[in-house]
Write a protein that holds these residues in place. Sequence first.
Motif, PDB file in Angstrom:
ATOM      1  N   ASP A   1       0.706  -1.190  -0.085  1.00 41.02           N
ATOM      2  CA  ASP A   1      -0.038  -0.059   0.012  1.00 41.02           C
ATOM      3  C   ASP A   1       1.074   1.282  -0.060  1.00 41.02           C
ATOM      4  O   ASP A   1       1.990   1.147   0.588  1.00 41.02           O
ATOM      5  CB  ASP A   1      -0.963  -0.062   1.087  1.00 41.02           C
ATOM      6  CG  ASP A   1      -1.849  -1.111   1.475  1.00 41.02           C
ATOM      7  OD1 ASP A   1      -1.882  -1.806   0.358  1.00 41.02           O
ATOM      8  OD2 ASP A   1      -2.737  -1.073   2.278  1.00 41.02           O
TER       9      ASP A   1
ATOM     10  N   ASP B   1       0.209   3.875   1.640  1.00 42.16           N
ATOM     11  CA  ASP B   1      -0.068   4.875   2.627  1.00 42.16           C
ATOM     12  C   ASP B   1       0.816   4.775   3.988  1.00 42.16           C
ATOM     13  O   ASP B   1       0.617   5.141   4.910  1.00 42.16           O
ATOM     14  CB  ASP B   1      -1.603   4.670   3.286  1.00 42.16           C
ATOM     15  CG  ASP B   1      -2.023   3.346   3.400  1.00 42.16           C
ATOM     16  OD1 ASP B   1      -0.792   2.452   3.578  1.00 42.16           O
ATOM     17  OD2 ASP B   1      -3.260   2.958   3.582  1.00 42.16           O
TER      18      ASP B   1
ATOM     19  N   GLN C   1       1.223   2.025   5.663  1.00 45.76           N
ATOM     20  CA  GLN C   1       0.859   0.952   6.712  1.00 45.76           C
ATOM     21  C   GLN C   1       1.567  -0.320   6.684  1.00 45.76           C
ATOM     22  O   GLN C   1       1.848  -0.883   7.664  1.00 45.76           O
ATOM     23  CB  GLN C   1      -0.636   0.762   6.325  1.00 45.76           C
ATOM     24  CG  GLN C   1      -1.502   1.940   6.864  1.00 45.76           C
ATOM     25  CD  GLN C   1      -3.062   1.614   6.769  1.00 45.76           C
ATOM     26  OE1 GLN C   1      -3.791   1.491   5.842  1.00 45.76           O
ATOM     27  NE2 GLN C   1      -3.237   1.205   8.208  1.00 45.76           N
TER      28      GLN C   1
ATOM     29  N   ARG D   1      -2.159   4.726   8.937  1.00 45.53           N
ATOM     30  CA  ARG D   1      -2.356   5.465   7.605  1.00 45.53           C
ATOM     31  C   ARG D   1      -1.565   6.867   8.066  1.00 45.53           C
ATOM     32  O   ARG D   1      -1.743   7.360   8.888  1.00 45.53           O
ATOM     33  CB  ARG D   1      -3.652   5.627   7.234  1.00 45.53           C
ATOM     34  CG  ARG D   1      -3.731   6.270   5.847  1.00 45.53           C
ATOM     35  CD  ARG D   1      -5.192   6.010   5.322  1.00 45.53           C
ATOM     36  NE  ARG D   1      -5.376   5.278   4.197  1.00 45.53           N
ATOM     37  CZ  ARG D   1      -5.182   5.478   3.055  1.00 45.53           C
ATOM     38  NH1 ARG D   1      -4.586   6.661   2.634  1.00 45.53           N
ATOM     39  NH2 ARG D   1      -5.285   4.815   1.960  1.00 45.53           N
TER      40      ARG D   1
HETATM   41 MN    MN Z   1      -4.360   1.396   3.902  1.00 39.66          MN
END
Ligand code: MN
Length: 360
Positions: free
Chosen positions: A92, A94, A96, A207
């Motif tokens: 991802d 973001d 994470q 996030r």
């Molecule tokens: Mn995420």
Amino acid sequence: MTSELTLVVPTYNEAGNVEAFTAKAAKALEGIDWELVFVDDDSPDGTAKRIRQIAEANPRVRCLLRVGRRGLSSACIEGIMSTGSPFVAVMDADLQHDEGLLPAMLDILRQNEVDIVIASRYMEGGGVGDWDAGRALISKLATGLANMVVRTRLSDPMSGFFMVRRDAFEGSVRHMSGTGFKIQLDLIASSPEPLRIRELPFNFRTRHAGISKLDSHVALDFFQLLLEKTMGRVLPIRFLMFVSVGGLGVVVHLMALGVALNVLGAPFGLSQATAVLIAMTFNFTLNNSFTYRDRRLHGMKFITGLLSFYLACGIGGIINYSLAVFAFDQGFSWWLAGIMGAAVGAVWNFATTSILTWRK
Ligand code: MN
Ligand code: GDD
């Protein structure tokens, strides 16, 4: 020249994250020959423009821009197919997913003993951070269900953070459904040969910027994938959904009949006719929202679609009735005759409405 490792990162409205992501990945991958493909679905926040700015200064980075398309899984698939690297990681944007795990994942794949390394939140040493109890419970339940389709026990079949040998991926890709969120589950469940899997623990972080794109459709996508990977091998998924909706329709029919007859005191014939109309309208609406979500009818088309649905199912009802009566007369037991009528009626309804009502 093809690099050894490609990171594939799907993005939708991640303009606030792509810079930090690239910097962190670059730091974690020092000494490794890597490249980074962001697959952006034309995010309105200008993510693609940001990525291209990064790419101007960093030749390892590129943006695959898709227009008029959406979907995390299909974005990842296309990103992976855009590279010839022997190893590919999906993450991802973001922050994470812990990029610090990448070198260890790569080392494991290089030893050629496994096809895919999964970063797991649910192993000893991993974690999900500050999730509320609700999301943690849902995730656990989904994990249990997912394990039914992967044919092996995994602590985290849906972490969404993994590194795979590209040849193993290519063995699977033609069988993948490619819809929804669950690329990792889809990949493992679709491989013709069981994949050799290793899990490594990691801590799911919060996030960095922006918001999550998980919404109510994600749950639906997930169940669709489960159905497809279990029973879908035998029957088409749309047919299964159509029949499930039909089952609910029977319940609605009986409820409407009971209310009309016993609460409103209408005569049986009128009550039954009303219940038929209500149940057909209910079935149409549900099929329109779920079974044919991708071809959903709106406005005037909704009305004409409903009428064509009444027509097709009306004829289906007559076929159902005639076949059952015929089979009964031929000496079949009442329940077998009933099932034969219902089954042929269902196939008829499904086939004709897929052509008449939800034409491609
Ligand atoms: Mn995420
Ligand atoms: N190209 C593209 N198109 N990217 C998308 C789309 C899309 O339609 N939807 C989401 N993404 C990108 C996001 O921009 C982000 O980089 C990544 O996919 C994950 O989306 P999030 O919105 O951050 O999902 P999440 O954090 O709620 O879910 C994550 O955790 C789940 C496990 O709980 C994902 O990693 C899931 O795959 C994972 O199952």
